[in-house]
Design a protein around this motif. Sequence first.
Motif, PDB file in Angstrom:
ATOM      1  N   TYR A  22       0.825  -1.218   0.000  1.00 42.26           N
ATOM      2  CA  TYR A  22       0.000   0.000   0.000  1.00 42.26           C
ATOM      3  C   TYR A  22       0.856   1.264   0.000  1.00 42.26           C
ATOM      4  O   TYR A  22       0.564   2.224  -0.723  1.00 42.26           O
ATOM      5  CB  TYR A  22      -0.961  -0.019   1.194  1.00 42.26           C
ATOM      6  N   ALA A  28       0.261   4.988  -0.926  1.00 43.72           N
ATOM      7  CA  ALA A  28      -0.708   5.460   0.085  1.00 43.72           C
ATOM      8  C   ALA A  28      -0.001   5.797   1.397  1.00 43.72           C
ATOM      9  O   ALA A  28       1.133   5.367   1.653  1.00 43.72           O
ATOM     10  CB  ALA A  28      -1.766   4.370   0.333  1.00 43.72           C
ATOM     11  N   THR A  47      -4.765   5.701   5.237  1.00 49.83           N
ATOM     12  CA  THR A  47      -5.668   6.857   5.316  1.00 49.83           C
ATOM     13  C   THR A  47      -6.014   7.323   3.905  1.00 49.83           C
ATOM     14  O   THR A  47      -5.125   7.494   3.057  1.00 49.83           O
ATOM     15  CB  THR A  47      -5.011   8.011   6.102  1.00 49.83           C
ATOM     16  N   LEU A  48      -7.297   7.515   3.668  1.00 51.63           N
ATOM     17  CA  LEU A  48      -7.826   7.870   2.337  1.00 51.63           C
ATOM     18  C   LEU A  48      -8.687   9.116   2.472  1.00 51.63           C
ATOM     19  O   LEU A  48      -9.093   9.466   3.586  1.00 51.63           O
ATOM     20  CB  LEU A  48      -8.649   6.689   1.803  1.00 51.63           C
ATOM     21  N   LYS A  52     -11.030   4.809   5.624  1.00 50.76           N
ATOM     22  CA  LYS A  52      -9.731   4.155   5.888  1.00 50.76           C
ATOM     23  C   LYS A  52      -9.814   2.684   5.508  1.00 50.76           C
ATOM     24  O   LYS A  52     -10.914   2.106   5.441  1.00 50.76           O
ATOM     25  CB  LYS A  52      -9.395   4.258   7.388  1.00 50.76           C
TER      26      LYS A  52
END
Length: 134
Positions: A22, A28, A47-48, A52
């Motif tokens: 990731y 990310a 974290t997006l 999440k």
Amino acid sequence: MLGRVNHVAIAVPDLASATTSYRTTLGATVTEPQALPEHGVTVVFVTLPNTKVELLEPLGDASPIAAFLAKNPSGGMHHICYEVEDIIAARDTLKASGARVLGDGEPKIGAHGKPVLFLHPKDFQGTLIELEQV
Ligand SMILES: CC[C@H](C(=O)O)C(=O)SCCNC(=O)CCNC(=O)[C@H](O)C(C)(C)COP(=O)(O)OP(=O)(O)OC[C@H]1O[C@@H](n2cnc3c(N)ncnc32)[C@H](O)[C@@H]1OP(=O)(O)O
Ligand SMILES: [Co+2]
């Protein structure tokens, strides 16, 4: 009852490898590992912008995700976590409707320091649901 999706969780056999996937391959932002011995897992969060992803690997001999990984050795989608405003009210409503609340039915403190509960996957379209009070 349900608020935002707090996170979608992926159980993995190797948290370091999944974190690299990731963080490096997907570029990310990933938090540092958090050991949760009372839950039998070690987790990180991706974290997006809108939610999440929780990556979790077994911790200890009695991890609740060991059987899942035995069936899914490469890992897989494990649970979805919805936010609720009042986890006790949600629990009592769900129990009254016949849904199974896992464990002793009392909320435990989860990775975010908030009370969480789990609902049996067989009661919700084959999907393990976590509720987190926000
Ligand atoms: C709280 C800290 C952190 C956070 O976000 O803050 C976490 O999220 S920690 C997450 C890890 N903790 C848990 O998952 C606790 C709740 N889970 C459990 O109690 C168990 O995993 C349970 C009861 C859901 C399944 O346990 P187990 O696999 O040992 O039991 P069975 O093999 O009898 O499974 C019964 C039946 O359910 C199917 N199953 C199991 N896990 C899942 C899943 N994640 N999603 C969908 N279905 C699942 C399993 O295949 C069995 O189905 P069957 O058709 O009878 O074979
Ligand atoms: Co979770």
